[in-house]
Design a protein around this motif. Structure first.
Motif, PDB file in Angstrom:
ATOM      1  N   THR A 213      -0.460   5.401 -25.850  1.00  0.00           N
ATOM      2  CA  THR A 213      -1.463   6.113 -26.640  1.00  0.00           C
ATOM      3  C   THR A 213      -0.742   7.132 -27.509  1.00  0.00           C
ATOM      4  O   THR A 213       0.139   7.856 -27.032  1.00  0.00           O
ATOM      5  N   ARG A 214      -1.118   7.162 -28.763  1.00  0.00           N
ATOM      6  CA  ARG A 214      -0.477   8.084 -29.704  1.00  0.00           C
ATOM      7  C   ARG A 214      -1.552   8.973 -30.326  1.00  0.00           C
ATOM      8  O   ARG A 214      -2.529   8.482 -30.878  1.00  0.00           O
ATOM      9  N   VAL A 215      -1.353  10.280 -30.240  1.00  0.00           N
ATOM     10  CA  VAL A 215      -2.245  11.253 -30.859  1.00  0.00           C
ATOM     11  C   VAL A 215      -1.442  11.991 -31.922  1.00  0.00           C
ATOM     12  O   VAL A 215      -0.404  12.575 -31.618  1.00  0.00           O
ATOM     13  N   THR A 216      -1.924  11.956 -33.165  1.00  0.00           N
ATOM     14  CA  THR A 216      -1.233  12.636 -34.256  1.00  0.00           C
ATOM     15  C   THR A 216      -2.155  13.680 -34.852  1.00  0.00           C
ATOM     16  O   THR A 216      -3.217  13.352 -35.385  1.00  0.00           O
TER      17      THR A 216
ATOM     18  N   GLU B 216      -4.492   6.688 -31.636  1.00  0.00           N
ATOM     19  CA  GLU B 216      -4.195   5.259 -31.582  1.00  0.00           C
ATOM     20  C   GLU B 216      -4.143   4.865 -30.112  1.00  0.00           C
ATOM     21  O   GLU B 216      -3.233   5.247 -29.385  1.00  0.00           O
ATOM     22  N   LEU B 217      -5.126   4.086 -29.705  1.00  0.00           N
ATOM     23  CA  LEU B 217      -5.348   3.813 -28.293  1.00  0.00           C
ATOM     24  C   LEU B 217      -4.846   2.431 -27.913  1.00  0.00           C
ATOM     25  O   LEU B 217      -4.641   1.571 -28.779  1.00  0.00           O
ATOM     26  N   PRO B 218      -4.634   2.168 -26.611  1.00  0.00           N
ATOM     27  CA  PRO B 218      -4.160   0.849 -26.185  1.00  0.00           C
ATOM     28  C   PRO B 218      -5.098  -0.266 -26.649  1.00  0.00           C
ATOM     29  O   PRO B 218      -6.323  -0.090 -26.690  1.00  0.00           O
ATOM     30  N   GLY B 219      -4.508  -1.397 -27.003  1.00  0.00           N
ATOM     31  CA  GLY B 219      -5.296  -2.529 -27.461  1.00  0.00           C
ATOM     32  C   GLY B 219      -5.615  -2.508 -28.932  1.00  0.00           C
ATOM     33  O   GLY B 219      -6.257  -3.427 -29.443  1.00  0.00           O
ATOM     34  N   GLY B 220      -5.204  -1.465 -29.653  1.00  0.00           N
ATOM     35  CA  GLY B 220      -5.396  -1.430 -31.097  1.00  0.00           C
ATOM     36  C   GLY B 220      -6.552  -0.599 -31.586  1.00  0.00           C
ATOM     37  O   GLY B 220      -6.760  -0.489 -32.798  1.00  0.00           O
TER      38      GLY B 220
ATOM     39  N   LEU C 247      -8.951  13.541 -23.599  1.00  0.00           N
ATOM     40  CA  LEU C 247      -8.246  12.261 -23.529  1.00  0.00           C
ATOM     41  C   LEU C 247      -7.348  12.265 -22.302  1.00  0.00           C
ATOM     42  O   LEU C 247      -6.501  13.159 -22.150  1.00  0.00           O
ATOM     43  N   ASP C 248      -7.514  11.280 -21.422  1.00  0.00           N
ATOM     44  CA  ASP C 248      -6.714  11.164 -20.199  1.00  0.00           C
ATOM     45  C   ASP C 248      -5.901   9.882 -20.247  1.00  0.00           C
ATOM     46  O   ASP C 248      -6.447   8.788 -20.494  1.00  0.00           O
TER      47      ASP C 248
ATOM     48  N   GLU D 142       2.947  11.175 -27.820  1.00  0.00           N
ATOM     49  CA  GLU D 142       2.920   9.810 -27.318  1.00  0.00           C
ATOM     50  C   GLU D 142       2.808   9.842 -25.800  1.00  0.00           C
ATOM     51  O   GLU D 142       3.569  10.551 -25.124  1.00  0.00           O
ATOM     52  N   LEU D 143       1.861   9.060 -25.270  1.00  0.00           N
ATOM     53  CA  LEU D 143       1.571   9.042 -23.844  1.00  0.00           C
ATOM     54  C   LEU D 143       1.695   7.616 -23.314  1.00  0.00           C
ATOM     55  O   LEU D 143       0.979   6.723 -23.760  1.00  0.00           O
ATOM     56  N   GLU D 144       2.622   7.412 -22.390  1.00  0.00           N
ATOM     57  CA  GLU D 144       2.790   6.101 -21.765  1.00  0.00           C
ATOM     58  C   GLU D 144       1.833   5.969 -20.574  1.00  0.00           C
ATOM     59  O   GLU D 144       1.393   6.977 -20.009  1.00  0.00           O
ATOM     60  N   PRO D 145       1.499   4.728 -20.192  1.00  0.00           N
ATOM     61  CA  PRO D 145       0.602   4.553 -19.035  1.00  0.00           C
ATOM     62  C   PRO D 145       1.130   5.170 -17.743  1.00  0.00           C
ATOM     63  O   PRO D 145       0.346   5.546 -16.865  1.00  0.00           O
TER      64      PRO D 145
END
Length: 824
Positions: free
Chosen positions: A542-545, A558-562, A712-713, A810-813
């Motif tokens: 997950t990317r937060v800008t 920008e969340l997982p899966g597009g 956002l978690d 940027e947040l990884e699972p």
């Protein structure tokens, strides 16, 4: 395909410019370039040709590093300040030309900024068109705020620092009235006299010609178009008219280009040579070609200076002078060699012009035409010659469009499809009618008013035809919005270009050229599919800008899966001189942060659809920029808090929601405390809460306190986007959620105002990172120093978009988190 020597040197020099393009540390780049140049000159493993090219490339790198060193931020005397709200009074000399727009004028001011300044400082000044007429060389006093050229520090956005460097400026100043003192004054006779400037007489001549054309114009559009085409005065061009020319793909005819100059030089050369040859006594003493070249050269130089010496015109001037020099010496200069020499000369004097779209488009189009078309056998019959010219014009239009399309996409994010057809009419009408007849009319009117006036009327009538044709094409031909090409895309375009030119010149067999061109197409298509479909759909992180939109808010999730969410879209809270502007112009200016920051970022990220747009609350610095966004991308749903029935939102806000509904977006009042899950990411709305379980505004509280608050978690990490909530809403959030507000990253409420970020809220969230979205030297003084100190005392690293640019989280699972900024 073997490239001639001069173009090869020019390409090597350009490669060196790219190598040393480091405005942040030019000294280091200069040292590396110098040491590498010495190594290349002494290396034994390279052949003589490669060694020479390496030296040329590294000389280009060294020259670029020195150029950036010259443009370092100046050391200012104590009396002057930069990037704050303090207005300054600056005295200096206007260098170069004064650029006139419909409502503003701009120029480069050379100033010492007082006795304590470190040499002269270049300041790019923007002022309205009121006040005295200004000429190059004038000494003027300008009042306003000094600032470093910055722009929106967002991936994909225009780099204003580079633009200022192209102009030779180290600082910028927006002229403004200070109390009762006007923004700008030309110093009177008791002050030092204006200094001599080579641009002064050409500027006065342009002003005279502009007045002549404006006085005889049948309508403003035709007059403005003719003035732009003939003498390079774009001051009368309406922004909407200029946009229609861009949409039609014929905007190049509005700028005095190399083709304009070539027509002028050719006409002067042909007329002088024919007239000189008609007098046997003169022809016997001096060759007609030599006399014609001697006459055409100063005409070309004068035309270049009168029209403002734009990059494409200067490029053409160098080429024309080389060709004329060859003719004078009875030697024929090859166009590709002349282009190489022109590129070397321009890059030596201004290496940063390599990044100017005008430089790129001009050289790309001209080099392609010279290589692809070349000389063609001339038909014997008149009909055959006419048909041949028509075919050559169509081929030139097609080749130019294909050669410049990647660069147009890179610089402007759009490709106009109507240009190939429109240029078949626009180019001959401009170069054979409007420009030559208009220039002839201006010259003739100085001697014979009536005859010159008739010629000007004909040129202005043709300009009116041009406007009508342009509007017709712009209304029918689509403009393709395309993402900026990556380096891989440009490599694919280069393959196609090489294959096409090699096939056109007969250097490759058609089958081989088709294979190479197909490889280039596959590279482009494959890159596009990967970046727009494969990579987003397979994305796990997950990317937060947090975007830099000046004084406002905008964040892209920008969340997982597009899936993509956009939280607010920026917007100018106050439009300068709003009382003087038409409503449409006010709206256009208000949405500039969206158009110049949010939209370029989405394009750079290859995002053409936003699943959810969140408007935290109805304040213009959060929603006005969305007007530009909704015209650039598709929108699925819009989250807004339910407004209180007794308090109607602003009309502009209601109009935006109506436009979103008309484009198919669903306007939703989201449920509270209900997570929306995308892979490992969950997005939850926490407020505002009023009489129910959906986000609704409390009629007692203000718009800021009724902001939508999102949580956002991802993998045990949390980002809190708190809108513009102030102390009252913060207390309610803390009372309801307590430690549940704890976050790793917090978007600081209300841009860090003193009415927000209470001690209880800061303690409850306790983030490692606190992001403040604010504008440089904003009129509110945000963020409050007390608030910043409060977040830091709680252990947070405070990042500000006005200082650090866009902030990306940027947040990884698995909970891995990375935080990056554009500027250190």
């Amino acid at each position: 395909m073997r490239i001639p020597r001069l173009p090869m040197w020019a390409l090597a020099f350009a490669a060196g410019v790219l190598l040393a393009d480091d405005p942040h540390d030019p000294g280091r780049a200069a040292a590396l370039a110098a040491s590498a140049a010495v190594w290349a000159a002494c290396a034994d493993g390279l052949g003589p040709r490669l060694r020479l090219l390496a030296v040329v490339a590294l000389v280009g790198a060294l020259r670029t590093s020195l150029a950036w060193l010259d443009l370092r931020p100046p050391v200012l005397p104590p009396a002057f300040s930069v990037d704050d709200r303090t207005p300054e009074s600056v005295t200096g000399v206007i260098t170069g030309t004064v650029e006139h727009g419909p409502e503003r004028r701009s120029f480069l001011l050379s100033s010492r900024l007082g006795a304590g300044g470190s040499g002269r400082v270049g300041i790019w000044v923007v002022a309205d068109r009121t006040g005295p007429m200004l000429w190059p060389g004038d000494r003027v006093r300008v009042r306003g705020r000094l600032r470093r050229p910055r722009g929106y520090r967002v991936p994909g956005a225009l780099d204003r620092a580079r633009l200022a460097a192209l102009r030779g400026a180290q600082l910028e100043l927006q002229a403004e009235r200070i109390e009762r003192i006007g923004p700008l004054e030309r110093l009177g006779p008791d002050e030092p006299e204006p200094t001599w400037n080579p641009w002064r007489f050409p500027a006065r001549l342009q002003a005279w010609a502009s007045a002549r054309l404006a006085a005889r114009a049948p309508d403003p559009a035709a007059g403005a178009t003719a003035r732009a085409m003939i003498i390079g005065d774009r001051g009368g061009l309406d922004p909407d008219l200029a946009q229609r020319f861009r949409d039609a793909g014929v905007a190049h005819v509005l700028a005095v280009s190399g083709l304009h100059l070539a027509v002028v030089a050719l006409l002067v050369f042909a007329a002088v040579r024919r007239g000189w040859a008609a007098v046997p006594a003169l022809a016997a003493r001096v060759e007609p070609a030599l006399a014609a070249a001697v006459a055409a050269a100063p005409a070309a130089v004068g035309f270049t200076m009168i029209t403002g010496a734009r990059t494409s015109t200067v490029r053409a001037l160098v080429v024309v002078l080389i060709v004329l020099g060859g003719l004078a010496c009875t030697r024929r200069a090859r166009i590709v060699d002349a282009l190489g020499a022109a590129a070397l000369i321009l890059l030596w004097f201004q290496p940063l012009s390599l990044f100017d779209p005008g430089f790129q488009l001009s050289f790309a189009a001209t080099a392609t035409l010279a290589l692809a078309l070349g000389a063609r056998p001339r038909p014997l019959t008149r009909a055959g010659r006419a048909l041949g010219r028509l075919r050559q014009l169509a081929a030139a239009s097609l080749w130019s469009a294909l050669a410049t399309a990647p660069l147009t996409a890179l610089s402007f994010g759009a490709v106009a499809t109507g240009g190939v057809v429109a240029n078949l009419v626009a180019v001959p009408l401009t170069e054979l009618v409007i420009v030559p007849i208009g220039l002839a009319g201006l010259c003739l009117s100085a001697l014979w008013e009536y005859g010159g006036g008739l010629a000007l009327d004909l040129a202005l009538t043709a300009a009116g035809w041009m406007v009508a044709i342009t509007e017709a094409v712009a209304a029918r031909a689509p403009v393709l919005a395309v993402p900026p090409p990556t380096g891989v895309d440009l490599a694919g375009c280069a393959l196609i270009w090489v294959a096409a030119v090699a096939a056109a010149r007969g250097l490759w067999r058609r089958r081989a050229a088709a294979v190479v061109a197909a490889a280039g197409v596959l590279v482009i298509v494959g890159t596009h599919l990967y970046l727009t479909w494969m990579e987003p759909s397979a994305r796990a992180l997950t990317r937060v800008t947090f975007l830099d939109v000046g004084q406002g808010d905008a964040a892209v999730l920008e969340l997982p899966g597009g899936a993509v969410w956009l939280v607010d879209g920026g917007g100018l809270p106050f439009v300068p001189h709003a009382d003087r502007l038409a409503p449409a112009e006010r709206r256009r200016l208000a949405q500039l942060p969206g158009a110049r920051s949010v939209v370029p970022f989405l394009a750079a990220r290859r995002i053409d659809r936003v699943d959810v747009v969140v408007i935290s609350h109805p304040h213009p610095d959060h929603y006005e920029g969305l007007r530009a966004v909704v015209r650039a991308v598709d929108v699925g749903a819009v989250w807004v808090p339910r407004p209180p029935p007794e308090r109607a939102p602003a009309r502009s806000y209601r109009q935006l929601l109506d436009e979103l509904r008309a484009r198919g977006a669903a306007v939703v009042h989201p449920p509270l405390d209900l997570p929306h899950t995308y892979g490992a990411a969950r997005v939850t709305a926490l407020g505002p809460r009023y009489l129910g379980t959906t986000a609704a505004s409390d009629p007692v509280m203000g718009a800021n306190d009724n902001s939508l608050v999102l949580q956002l978690d991802v993998g045990g990490r949390r980002v809190l986007l708190a809108g513009d909530v102030e102390h009252e809403a913060e207390e309610l959030l803390v009372a309801r959620h307590g430690r549940g507000l704890g976050a790793d990253v917090v978007k600081v409420p209300h841009h860090g105002s003193a009415t927000s970020s209470t001690a209880a809220f800061v303690a409850a969230t306790a983030p490692a990172w606190a992001v403040v979205s604010c504008g440089p030297a904003n009129r509110f003084g945000f963020p409050s120093e007390t608030v910043v100190a409060r977040w830091r005392a709680a252990g947070a690293t405070v990042l500000r978009t006005d200082r650090h640019g866009a902030v990306t989280v940027e947040l990884e699972p698995d909970g891995t988190m990375r935080v990056e900024t554009i500027d250190p």
